[in-house]
Design an enzyme around this catalytic site. Structure first.
Site, PDB file in Angstrom:
ATOM      1  N   HIS A 107     -72.662 -15.544  15.249  1.00 42.73           N
ATOM      2  CA  HIS A 107     -73.690 -16.950  15.105  1.00 42.73           C
ATOM      3  C   HIS A 107     -72.654 -18.035  14.589  1.00 42.73           C
ATOM      4  O   HIS A 107     -73.244 -19.225  14.416  1.00 42.73           O
ATOM      5  CB  HIS A 107     -74.608 -16.404  14.149  1.00 42.73           C
ATOM      6  CG  HIS A 107     -75.690 -15.471  14.419  1.00 42.73           C
ATOM      7  ND1 HIS A 107     -76.317 -16.002  15.653  1.00 42.73           N
ATOM      8  CD2 HIS A 107     -76.066 -14.305  14.094  1.00 42.73           C
ATOM      9  CE1 HIS A 107     -77.215 -14.665  15.700  1.00 42.73           C
ATOM     10  NE2 HIS A 107     -77.182 -14.035  14.950  1.00 42.73           N
ATOM     11  N   GLU A 163     -79.686  -2.908  13.453  1.00 42.08           N
ATOM     12  CA  GLU A 163     -80.654  -3.836  12.999  1.00 42.08           C
ATOM     13  C   GLU A 163     -81.742  -4.063  13.808  1.00 42.08           C
ATOM     14  O   GLU A 163     -82.317  -4.964  14.216  1.00 42.08           O
ATOM     15  CB  GLU A 163     -79.835  -5.179  12.830  1.00 42.08           C
ATOM     16  CG  GLU A 163     -78.983  -5.605  14.165  1.00 42.08           C
ATOM     17  CD  GLU A 163     -77.940  -6.616  13.875  1.00 42.08           C
ATOM     18  OE1 GLU A 163     -78.290  -7.581  13.165  1.00 42.08           O
ATOM     19  OE2 GLU A 163     -76.949  -6.962  14.801  1.00 42.08           O
ATOM     20  N   ARG A 174     -66.477 -10.149  13.617  1.00 38.54           N
ATOM     21  CA  ARG A 174     -67.754  -9.761  14.150  1.00 38.54           C
ATOM     22  C   ARG A 174     -67.899 -10.321  15.744  1.00 38.54           C
ATOM     23  O   ARG A 174     -67.418 -11.542  15.649  1.00 38.54           O
ATOM     24  CB  ARG A 174     -69.134 -10.110  13.432  1.00 38.54           C
ATOM     25  CG  ARG A 174     -70.249  -9.797  14.099  1.00 38.54           C
ATOM     26  CD  ARG A 174     -71.770  -9.847  13.497  1.00 38.54           C
ATOM     27  NE  ARG A 174     -72.188 -10.962  13.059  1.00 38.54           N
ATOM     28  CZ  ARG A 174     -73.398 -11.285  12.672  1.00 38.54           C
ATOM     29  NH1 ARG A 174     -74.186 -10.270  12.325  1.00 38.54           N
ATOM     30  NH2 ARG A 174     -73.842 -12.449  12.243  1.00 38.54           N
ATOM     31  N   ASP A 234     -56.271  -7.248  20.472  1.00 34.86           N
ATOM     32  CA  ASP A 234     -54.733  -7.855  20.754  1.00 34.86           C
ATOM     33  C   ASP A 234     -54.223  -9.009  19.997  1.00 34.86           C
ATOM     34  O   ASP A 234     -53.019  -9.010  19.392  1.00 34.86           O
ATOM     35  CB  ASP A 234     -54.651  -8.506  22.277  1.00 34.86           C
ATOM     36  CG  ASP A 234     -54.689  -7.240  23.323  1.00 34.86           C
ATOM     37  OD1 ASP A 234     -54.426  -6.122  22.726  1.00 34.86           O
ATOM     38  OD2 ASP A 234     -54.715  -7.507  24.404  1.00 34.86           O
ATOM     39  N   ASP A 267     -82.213  -9.545  11.025  1.00 30.79           N
ATOM     40  CA  ASP A 267     -82.756  -8.951  12.296  1.00 30.79           C
ATOM     41  C   ASP A 267     -83.608  -7.833  12.434  1.00 30.79           C
ATOM     42  O   ASP A 267     -84.580  -7.879  12.997  1.00 30.79           O
ATOM     43  CB  ASP A 267     -81.485  -8.629  13.336  1.00 30.79           C
ATOM     44  CG  ASP A 267     -80.758 -10.048  13.724  1.00 30.79           C
ATOM     45  OD1 ASP A 267     -81.552 -10.746  14.512  1.00 30.79           O
ATOM     46  OD2 ASP A 267     -79.680 -10.143  13.606  1.00 30.79           O
TER      47      ASP A 267
HETATM   48  O1  LIG Z   1     -79.619  -9.249  10.690  1.00 24.12           O
HETATM   49  C1  LIG Z   1     -78.681  -9.631   9.696  1.00 24.12           C
HETATM   50  O2  LIG Z   1     -79.055  -9.506   8.706  1.00 24.12           O
HETATM   51  C2  LIG Z   1     -77.271  -9.895  10.351  1.00 24.12           C
HETATM   52  O3  LIG Z   1     -76.788  -9.359  11.167  1.00 24.12           O
HETATM   53  C3  LIG Z   1     -76.587 -11.157   9.586  1.00 24.12           C
HETATM   54  C4  LIG Z   1     -77.015 -12.229  10.122  1.00 24.12           C
HETATM   55  O4  LIG Z   1     -76.591 -12.388  11.500  1.00 24.12           O
HETATM   56  C5  LIG Z   1     -76.507 -13.630   9.516  1.00 24.12           C
HETATM   57  O5  LIG Z   1     -76.166 -14.461  10.198  1.00 24.12           O
HETATM   58  C6  LIG Z   1     -77.867 -14.124   8.769  1.00 24.12           C
HETATM   59  O6  LIG Z   1     -77.530 -15.254   8.262  1.00 24.12           O
END
Ligand SMILES: O=C(O)C(=O)C[C@H](O)[C@@H](O)CO
Length: 270
Positions: free
Chosen positions: A47, A156, A77, A91, A182
């Site tokens: 993100h 998630e 990530r 790598d 999520d």
């Molecule tokens: O679902 C979640 O919780 C995450 O995976 C973290 C989020 O992606 C995070 O970016 C929320 O700010």
């Protein structure tokens, strides 16, 4: 030279390890975090505005602080499950990868295979081109690389929780990281990861992960949540998000001089 050891993997000994999300996408900001005492940092390629070169800059920035004792370990990530991207990140020297949205053991198996050289997987050989091999100066990298890799997969979704036992049992998966935002959004409790149904799913995922002998992590920027999860036995907990920390500090600072400034609240439940 010897294969660099993975400070994150080595730190997972049952003591809760506290981390911070690194979302600025620059080595400069991430290096600041690395000096503050967090056990690990999540370089967020899902993100945050990151690219392979910006992840590389952050790995290089953290490297001087990733040495025991008191090491600050990088975790990277990915944006998705793409084996080509996984190959590039390995790598450039990422040793701990966190992969989002893993719903099945089959997906987990493919991810493991993407991190392993044949005959155990299908990672391509970058050899002397790569920082991972320190440009071909690491002894016998091909035979030993996997020993210092740590694969964290994110559960998630409801499907992921249903399959968490099988995902955790997948050989080569080192840890499961619950994504509470999520997960809560996907099961109809957007903004409320503390809903009892979501909490039950989180606890179930933790228990089956530990039963498989693997480590479990979670994001918990609210202190009460982080303390509860530590008490439950989570092994690594992200207790801050750098962007939110900056924003909160900025909002609080200006409010001291302009008390009428609106104070926005989080819509994510923390
Ligand atoms: O679902 C979640 O919780 C995450 O995976 C973290 C989020 O992606 C995070 O970016 C929320 O700010």
């Amino acid at each position: 030279m010897q294969l660099p050891s993975n400070p994150f993997k080595r730190s997972l000994d049952g003591t809760p390890r506290y981390g911070c999300w690194a979302g600025f996408g620059t080595g400069y900001a991430t290096e600041i975090l690395a000096t503050t005492g967090f056990d690990w940092l999540l370089i967020d390629g899902e993100h945050a505005p990151n690219t392979v070169p910006s992840v590389l800059a952050q790995l290089q920035a953290i490297a001087p602080y990733a040495i025991a004792p008191g090491a600050c370990a990088p975790v990277v990530r990915t944006v998705n499950h793409d084996p080509a991207l996984i190959k590039q990140l390995l790598d450039i020297g990422a040793q701990t990868l966190m992969i989002p949205m893993v719903d099945t053991a089959e997906q987990a198996e493919k991810l493991v295979a993407a991190t392993r050289y044949p005959p155990h997987g299908f990672r391509g050989v970058g050899g002397g081109l790569t920082r991972a091999t320190r440009w071909d100066s690491v002894e016998d990298y091909l035979a030993h690389a996997h020993e210092e890799l740590c694969l964290v997969v994110q559960v998630e979704s409801r499907t992921g929780v249903d399959n968490a036992e099988a995902i955790a049992a997948t050989e080569g998966v080192d840890a499961i990281f619950v994504g509470p935002v999520d997960l809560s959004t996907g099961v109809g409790h957007a903004g409320n990861p503390n809903h009892p149904d979501v909490q039950a799913m989180i606890r179930h995922t933790l228990e089956v992960t530990h039963a498989a002998g693997k480590a479990a992590g979670i994001l918990a920027p609210a202190e009460a949540d982080a303390k509860r999860y530590a008490q439950w036995g989570f092994d690594f907990i992200a207790v801050g998000i750098d962007i939110s920390l900056l924003r909160q500090a900025a909002v609080e600072t200006i409010a001291r001089y302009k008390p009428d400034t609106p104070r926005p609240t989080s819509s994510l439940g923390y």
